[in-house]
Design an enzyme around this catalytic site. Structure first.
Site, PDB file in Angstrom:
ATOM      1  N   ASP A  65       0.888  -1.183  -0.133  1.00 26.70           N
ATOM      2  CA  ASP A  65       0.014   0.030  -0.033  1.00 26.70           C
ATOM      3  C   ASP A  65       1.104   1.385  -0.242  1.00 26.70           C
ATOM      4  O   ASP A  65       1.782   1.323   0.647  1.00 26.70           O
ATOM      5  CB  ASP A  65      -0.778  -0.239   1.325  1.00 26.70           C
ATOM      6  N   ILE A  66       0.560   2.249  -0.716  1.00 30.04           N
ATOM      7  CA  ILE A  66       1.481   3.414  -0.952  1.00 30.04           C
ATOM      8  C   ILE A  66       1.007   4.419   0.134  1.00 30.04           C
ATOM      9  O   ILE A  66       1.777   5.342   0.381  1.00 30.04           O
ATOM     10  CB  ILE A  66       1.353   4.180  -2.177  1.00 30.04           C
ATOM     11  N   GLU A 111     -12.515   3.682  -0.681  1.00 30.34           N
ATOM     12  CA  GLU A 111     -12.190   4.826  -1.546  1.00 30.34           C
ATOM     13  C   GLU A 111     -11.928   4.425  -2.781  1.00 30.34           C
ATOM     14  O   GLU A 111     -12.085   5.326  -3.538  1.00 30.34           O
ATOM     15  CB  GLU A 111     -11.100   5.461  -0.747  1.00 30.34           C
ATOM     16  N   VAL A 112     -11.429   3.336  -3.187  1.00 31.18           N
ATOM     17  CA  VAL A 112     -11.124   2.808  -4.468  1.00 31.18           C
ATOM     18  C   VAL A 112     -12.208   1.810  -4.736  1.00 31.18           C
ATOM     19  O   VAL A 112     -12.260   0.948  -4.202  1.00 31.18           O
ATOM     20  CB  VAL A 112      -9.813   2.506  -4.836  1.00 31.18           C
ATOM     21  N   HIS A 153     -10.735  -4.768  -2.618  1.00 31.37           N
ATOM     22  CA  HIS A 153      -9.497  -4.902  -2.175  1.00 31.37           C
ATOM     23  C   HIS A 153      -9.526  -5.218  -0.642  1.00 31.37           C
ATOM     24  O   HIS A 153     -10.180  -4.603   0.052  1.00 31.37           O
ATOM     25  CB  HIS A 153      -8.419  -3.871  -2.579  1.00 31.37           C
ATOM     26  N   HIS A 197      -7.126  -5.491   2.849  1.00 37.01           N
ATOM     27  CA  HIS A 197      -5.806  -4.815   3.293  1.00 37.01           C
ATOM     28  C   HIS A 197      -5.389  -5.896   4.100  1.00 37.01           C
ATOM     29  O   HIS A 197      -6.149  -6.250   5.072  1.00 37.01           O
ATOM     30  CB  HIS A 197      -6.425  -3.631   4.204  1.00 37.01           C
TER      31      HIS A 197
END
Length: 143
Positions: A31-32, A96-97, A101, A103
């Site tokens: 994760d960035i 948010e995206v 996904h 985490h």
């Protein structure tokens, strides 16, 4: 589904990512904006905006890969003591995206990450009522 989401770009190789794992169905990368060092994302290669659009087999694979990654985090230099899985489904849940996904968040004592909630203990009748409502939805074929 926005075919131009950042995750679609990462999967296609159009955007950079620090890849950790990849197979025919899923991709895992750093994760960035990590909540803790070693924070990973696991994404399906076939786009799904939310859990309702996600093939259940692929959903299961997200968690299988997450489980392997959790063990790898513990055995790596991250050396975490625990791991949290988090998947937000919808805006209200914090998504948010809009590409499903998972985490995979490594945990160490004092890392500053945690859940902030005030659990309540409702009456058993309320729990039974809601359990019946969910059972009814399952029986009607809601996936």
């Amino acid at each position: 589904m926005d075919p131009y989401s950042i995750f679609a770009d990462i999967i296609a190789g159009r955007a950079p990512a620090s890849r950790v794992y990849e197979d025919d169905d899923v991709l895992a990368f750093m994760d960035i904006r990590p909540l803790t060092p070693g924070h990973l994302l696991v994404v399906p290669k076939v786009p799904a905006r939310n859990l309702a659009e996600l093939d259940p087999e692929i959903g299961g694979k997200l968690f299988k890969v997450g489980q392997r990654l959790a063990a790898a985090l513990r055995a790596s230099e991250v050396a975490c003591d625990g791991v949290n899985f988090f998947l937000a489904d919808g805006v209200t849940a914090g998504q948010e995206v809009f590409h499903v996904h998972l985490h995979v968040i490594p945990r160490t004592p004092g890392d500053g990450f945690g859940l902030r909630a005030r659990p309540r203990t409702p009456p058993r009748a309320d729990l039974d009522y809601l359990a019946g409502s969910v059972r009814g939805a399952l029986e009607r074929g809601t996936r």
